[in-house]
Design a protein around this motif. Structure first.
Motif, PDB file in Angstrom:
ATOM      1  N   LYS A   1      14.606   8.365 -37.985  1.00 55.62           N
ATOM      2  CA  LYS A   1      15.382   7.378 -38.747  1.00 55.62           C
ATOM      3  C   LYS A   1      15.575   6.130 -37.904  1.00 55.62           C
ATOM      4  CE  LYS A   1      18.180  10.900 -41.157  1.00 55.62           C
ATOM      5  NZ  LYS A   1      17.736  12.100 -40.388  1.00 55.62           N
TER       6      LYS A   1
ATOM      7  N   ASP B   1      21.636   3.120 -43.761  1.00 50.55           N
ATOM      8  CA  ASP B   1      21.069   4.145 -42.876  1.00 50.55           C
ATOM      9  C   ASP B   1      22.027   4.557 -41.765  1.00 50.55           C
ATOM     10  OD1 ASP B   1      18.631   4.114 -44.237  1.00 50.55           O
ATOM     11  OD2 ASP B   1      17.927   2.395 -43.097  1.00 50.55           O
TER      12      ASP B   1
ATOM     13  N   GLU C   1      23.892   7.755 -42.479  1.00 50.54           N
ATOM     14  CA  GLU C   1      23.066   8.956 -42.400  1.00 50.54           C
ATOM     15  C   GLU C   1      22.777   9.325 -40.948  1.00 50.54           C
ATOM     16  OE1 GLU C   1      18.765  10.585 -44.073  1.00 50.54           O
ATOM     17  OE2 GLU C   1      19.437   8.550 -44.523  1.00 50.54           O
TER      18      GLU C   1
ATOM     19  N   ASN D   1      26.034  10.881 -39.483  1.00 47.04           N
ATOM     20  CA  ASN D   1      26.618  12.047 -40.162  1.00 47.04           C
ATOM     21  C   ASN D   1      28.128  11.895 -40.333  1.00 47.04           C
ATOM     22  OD1 ASN D   1      24.164  13.493 -40.381  1.00 47.04           O
ATOM     23  ND2 ASN D   1      24.336  14.065 -38.222  1.00 47.04           N
TER      24      ASN D   1
ATOM     25  N   TYR E   1      30.118   5.246 -49.549  1.00 44.12           N
ATOM     26  CA  TYR E   1      29.610   4.448 -48.446  1.00 44.12           C
ATOM     27  C   TYR E   1      29.203   3.056 -48.920  1.00 44.12           C
ATOM     28  CZ  TYR E   1      28.942   8.878 -45.952  1.00 44.12           C
ATOM     29  OH  TYR E   1      29.121  10.078 -45.340  1.00 44.12           O
TER      30      TYR E   1
END
Length: 393
Positions: A89, A117, A120, A123, A131
């Protein structure tokens, strides 16, 4: 047995200074051991806390600006980076320090312009609502995600702050979500002290040029070096840098920080273990000498007791009772002092001590063994002396 106990207690009472000094040394000894180990455990926990929220596969990509040129690092690099074989990522962000205010309070807060991103990658656990989404970024919506610590500074927590408005550098921003304190950070920036805004709104709020930073996650620990090599190649090609030109970015992986911290922790653990062992040995030797000298001085007393038909077992039991009474006495005193000392250290020192029951028990057991043996053994030896030699000594 009652008479033996009375004699033991009377002997300790009649020699208050000697009893106090011997007991004091034991208290200092065990307290030192316990405090050293408590600091050791605190240091271990502090290192663990610093890195428990850190993604060990994260690679920070930072711009390098010079007087003659500025870095070309931008959010557009993300699309190239995501194609790398060893990359999982990637996200881009901008950080700045600006004034944020509500209707009642005003603070200096870190502002992070982010892409979806980032949530993610981190976490993150949500408290309310949603979000920052891709739609917020595309529509350049002035919305914010706040952390509970920021909310506490700006609002009364009992107030429902979702959809309320705050001002960030004179721009009105709507709150869409609140996050719990996490301990996470991205580069040198702490999440808990930041306000998250959509990446695309940076140009409408900032009044000067800014630099973009990237965070990339490798697929696993074994892929970090390969991912860094790929990133270096991809970014140089994306920025169209010639072989003679220096990089306009810098790569830094978090795993090397973890390794460095672990090595430091091992060194510190070894050092503190050696300190604890040295204190144990030196204090043990000191106690041996004190106890041996104390009991040796009482050789005459032992043989006077024998001369009035006291049994050897009774004499040895008296010394054993004295040692047990003193052990219990200093143990109680030490526990009381320990319970008083630890809160004071935790409240007024820069560190937080953590008790270790194992080391506390080890220090106590070792001291009791040393104390009882070197109290009992000289008495046993003196009780076997020839009466004339004993009285002459």
């Amino acid at each position: 047995m009652k008479d033996i106990i009375k004699m033991a207690l009377k002997s300790l009472y009649d020699n208050k200074l000697r009893t106090f000094l011997s007991t004091l040394w034991i208290i200092i000894w065990v307290s030192t051991i316990s405090l050293v180990i408590a600091i050791w455990y605190w240091a271990q926990k502090d290192i663990e806390d610093q890195f428990k929220t850190l993604s060990v596969t994260a690679i920070a990509v930072m711009p390098i600006n010079t007087e003659s040129s500025s870095s070309k690092l931008s959010i557009d690099d993300i699309e190239y980076i995501k194609k790398a074989e060893n990359v999982d990522k990637a996200t881009a962000y901008i950080n700045w320090k600006l004034q944020a205010s509500s209707s009642t309070n005003s603070i200096q807060a870190g502002i992070l312009w982010v892409t979806p991103d980032i949530f993610e990658i981190s976490n993150l656990e949500k408290l309310k609502w949603d979000y920052i989404s891709e739609e917020n970024v595309v529509k350049r919506e002035k919305v914010a995600v706040l952390w509970s610590s920021i909310v506490d500074d700006l609002f009364d927590w009992n107030t429902d702050i979702i959809w309320k408005t705050i001002n960030v550098w004179r721009k009105k921003i709507k709150i869409i979500w609140v996050l719990k304190k996490s301990g996470w950070s991205i580069g040198p920036v702490s999440y808990d002290d930041s306000i998250f805004l959509p990446y695309s709104t940076a140009d409408s709020i900032l009044w000067k040029s800014w630099t973009t930073r990237l965070t990339v996650l490798a697929k696993d620990i074994n892929s970090i070096d390969l991912a860094m090599d790929e990133l270096w190649t991809i970014l140089r090609e994306a920025h169209r840098l010639k072989p003679s030109q220096t990089d306009d970015f810098r790569l830094r992986d978090q795993w090397s920080k973890v390794i460095s911290a672990q090595e430091s922790a091992r060194t510190m653990n070894l050092l503190l273990t050696l300190v604890a062992i040295i204190v144990l040995v030196v204090s043990g030797i000191w106690i041996m000498n004190v106890m041996f000298a104390w009991v040796a001085e009482r050789t005459r007393e032992i043989w006077i007791l024998k001369s009035i038909w006291a049994k050897r077992s009774d004499i040895l039991n008296q010394f054993l009772i004295e040692s047990v009474v003193l052990s219990v006495l200093w143990w109680v005193i030490w526990v009381i002092l320990w319970e008083i000392l630890i809160p004071i250290i935790n409240d007024y020192a820069w560190m937080t001590t953590i008790r270790s029951n194992f080391w506390m028990f080890l220090a106590f057991s070792f001291s009791v063994v040393v104390w009882v043996f070197f109290w009992y053994y000289p008495a046993y030896k003196a009780s076997k002396l020839d009466p004339v030699d004993a009285l002459r000594s």
